[in-house]
Scaffold this active site. Structure first.
Site, PDB file in Angstrom:
ATOM      1  N   HIS A 108      -6.268  -7.412  -0.271  1.00  0.00           N
ATOM      2  CA  HIS A 108      -6.333  -5.907  -0.799  1.00  0.00           C
ATOM      3  C   HIS A 108      -5.558  -5.700  -1.793  1.00  0.00           C
ATOM      4  O   HIS A 108      -4.462  -6.004  -2.267  1.00  0.00           O
ATOM      5  CB  HIS A 108      -5.786  -4.867   0.335  1.00  0.00           C
ATOM      6  CG  HIS A 108      -6.438  -5.508   1.865  1.00  0.00           C
ATOM      7  ND1 HIS A 108      -5.788  -6.132   2.803  1.00  0.00           N
ATOM      8  CD2 HIS A 108      -7.566  -4.977   2.308  1.00  0.00           C
ATOM      9  CE1 HIS A 108      -6.572  -6.323   3.882  1.00  0.00           C
ATOM     10  NE2 HIS A 108      -7.820  -5.685   3.566  1.00  0.00           N
ATOM     11  N   HIS A 127       0.766  -1.321   0.078  1.00  0.00           N
ATOM     12  CA  HIS A 127      -0.018   0.088  -0.025  1.00  0.00           C
ATOM     13  C   HIS A 127       0.963   1.215  -0.035  1.00  0.00           C
ATOM     14  O   HIS A 127       0.399   2.415  -0.124  1.00  0.00           O
ATOM     15  CB  HIS A 127      -1.117   0.058   1.262  1.00  0.00           C
ATOM     16  CG  HIS A 127      -1.925  -0.827   1.389  1.00  0.00           C
ATOM     17  ND1 HIS A 127      -2.784  -1.479   0.141  1.00  0.00           N
ATOM     18  CD2 HIS A 127      -2.199  -1.999   2.082  1.00  0.00           C
ATOM     19  CE1 HIS A 127      -3.896  -2.367   0.523  1.00  0.00           C
ATOM     20  NE2 HIS A 127      -3.310  -2.758   1.713  1.00  0.00           N
ATOM     21  N   ASP A 187      -4.185 -13.181   3.249  1.00  0.00           N
ATOM     22  CA  ASP A 187      -5.481 -12.630   4.018  1.00  0.00           C
ATOM     23  C   ASP A 187      -6.766 -12.862   2.840  1.00  0.00           C
ATOM     24  O   ASP A 187      -7.839 -12.419   3.313  1.00  0.00           O
ATOM     25  CB  ASP A 187      -5.481 -11.074   4.292  1.00  0.00           C
ATOM     26  CG  ASP A 187      -4.811 -10.207   3.328  1.00  0.00           C
ATOM     27  OD1 ASP A 187      -4.261 -10.669   2.312  1.00  0.00           O
ATOM     28  OD2 ASP A 187      -4.460  -8.966   3.836  1.00  0.00           O
ATOM     29  N   ASP A 200      -2.663 -10.750  -2.631  1.00  0.00           N
ATOM     30  CA  ASP A 200      -3.378 -10.183  -1.121  1.00  0.00           C
ATOM     31  C   ASP A 200      -4.692  -9.751  -1.326  1.00  0.00           C
ATOM     32  O   ASP A 200      -5.079  -9.543  -2.475  1.00  0.00           O
ATOM     33  CB  ASP A 200      -2.285  -8.936  -0.939  1.00  0.00           C
ATOM     34  CG  ASP A 200      -2.886  -8.474   0.714  1.00  0.00           C
ATOM     35  OD1 ASP A 200      -1.894  -8.700   1.530  1.00  0.00           O
ATOM     36  OD2 ASP A 200      -3.728  -7.777   0.879  1.00  0.00           O
TER      37      ASP A 200
END
Ligand SMILES: [Zn+2]
Length: 309
Positions: free
Chosen positions: A166, A127, A247, A164
């Site tokens: 996200h 991120h 995740d 991931d």
């Protein structure tokens, strides 16, 4: 040749707080999961150099993090960079080991001293963009690694593959105008950070594969088999960097995808098969998210088993 597993105890020093999901025990769980896998070798992660950080981050950004890091004195408060992202005493050393592990992994793979490598480090990185810390991330290890391969080993084309749960918005932003780097992300949508739509294509080098909440093995495998892996083949990378977040696992508390351990083994085997046939097997993988400790141990074990075979 062996699969390297890179770690350093400095990665345990980053402390975003007791109620935070991104806890030091995450890497302990991963190391427990991958510790006894045959054909692996554990080595200490070095610190990244300032020159390596500058490959993906503005020097002023890094200087600001250095100035904001709390002292080691008792009672020193951690510093909030955003509502989710903190600097504690020890955060700088931890994140430097993450970027350093990724660059060292590249060097070892290019020197043919390792088959491939997995960086069991934290905090995660995907991120973070060139000038902003966010989503638990301080330095973008995958971006630094890709640029390091280009700068130190003369690589032209690098693919960064991010599974991931996200969207890897930081990695996408860093490479949005860089046709020599392909970025592919599968992720849940809607979910933090709110980016990762198919229409976000950079300069034709970005491929986003959003999945709806509740999607599991079949949707994940269809997205990668139908779109992600063919795009890798068309691009023809000389190196693959994996942003390995766990995740999207069915047990994870932060996402609503339903992946199983076997799906992490499957995607890793697919990536490694392509790499073995087309780019000398050169794959390095970096731990991103994953917040259920049991799932982290079992899914990272499936990932590393596939890297070794
Ligand atoms: Zn994540």
């Amino acid at each position: 040749m062996k699969t390297l597993i890179l770690h350093h105890d400095d990665c345990l020093k980053h402390d975003p707080g007791r109620r935070h999901a991104e806890v030091p025990a995450r890497v302990t769980a991963v190391l427990n999961g991958v510790g006894d896998i045959p054909h692996t070798e554990m080595l200490p992660a070095p610190r990244a150099t300032p020159e390596q950080l500058r490959l993906a981050h503005a020097p002023e950004y890094w200087q600001r993090l250095l100035e904001l890091e709390p002292t080691r004195e008792p009672g020193a408060e951690r510093v909030a960079l955003d509502p989710d992202t903190f600097l504690s005493a020890g955060s700088i050393d931890a994140t430097l080991r993450g970027s350093g592990a990724a660059c060292f992994a590249i060097d070892q793979v290019f020197a043919a001293k390792a088959k491939n490598a997995f960086c069991a480090t934290r905090p995660p990185g995907h991120h973070a963009d060139a000038t902003i810390a966010m989503g638990f991330c301080l330095l973008n290890h995958a971006a630094i690694a890709a640029r390091h391969a280009q700068a130190a080993h003369g690589v032209e084309r690098v693919a960064i593959l991010d599974f991931d749960v996200h969207h890897g918005n930081g990695t996408q932003a860093i490479f949005a105008a860089s046709p020599e780097v392909l970025f592919i992300s599968s992720h849940q949508m809607p979910l933090y950070p709110g980016t990762g739509y198919p229409a976000e294509t950079g300069c034709g080098n970005i491929l986003n594969l959003p999945l709806p909440p509740g999607a599991g093995s079949s949707e994940f495998r269809s997205a990668w088999s139908g779109y992600g892996l063919p795009a890798v083949e068309r691009f023809g990378p000389e190196l693959i960097v994996i942003s390995a977040g766990f995740d999207a696992h069915e047990r994870d508390p932060l996402g609503q995808l339903e992946l199983q351990d076997e799906d992490y083994g499957w995607i890793t085997t697919e990536i490694c098969s392509y790499a073995a046939a087309n780019c000398g097997g050169r794959v390095i993988s970096i731990l991103e998210g994953g917040y259920d400790l049991e799932a982290l141990a079992s899914a990272s074990a499936a990932h590393v088993c596939a890297l070794t075979s």
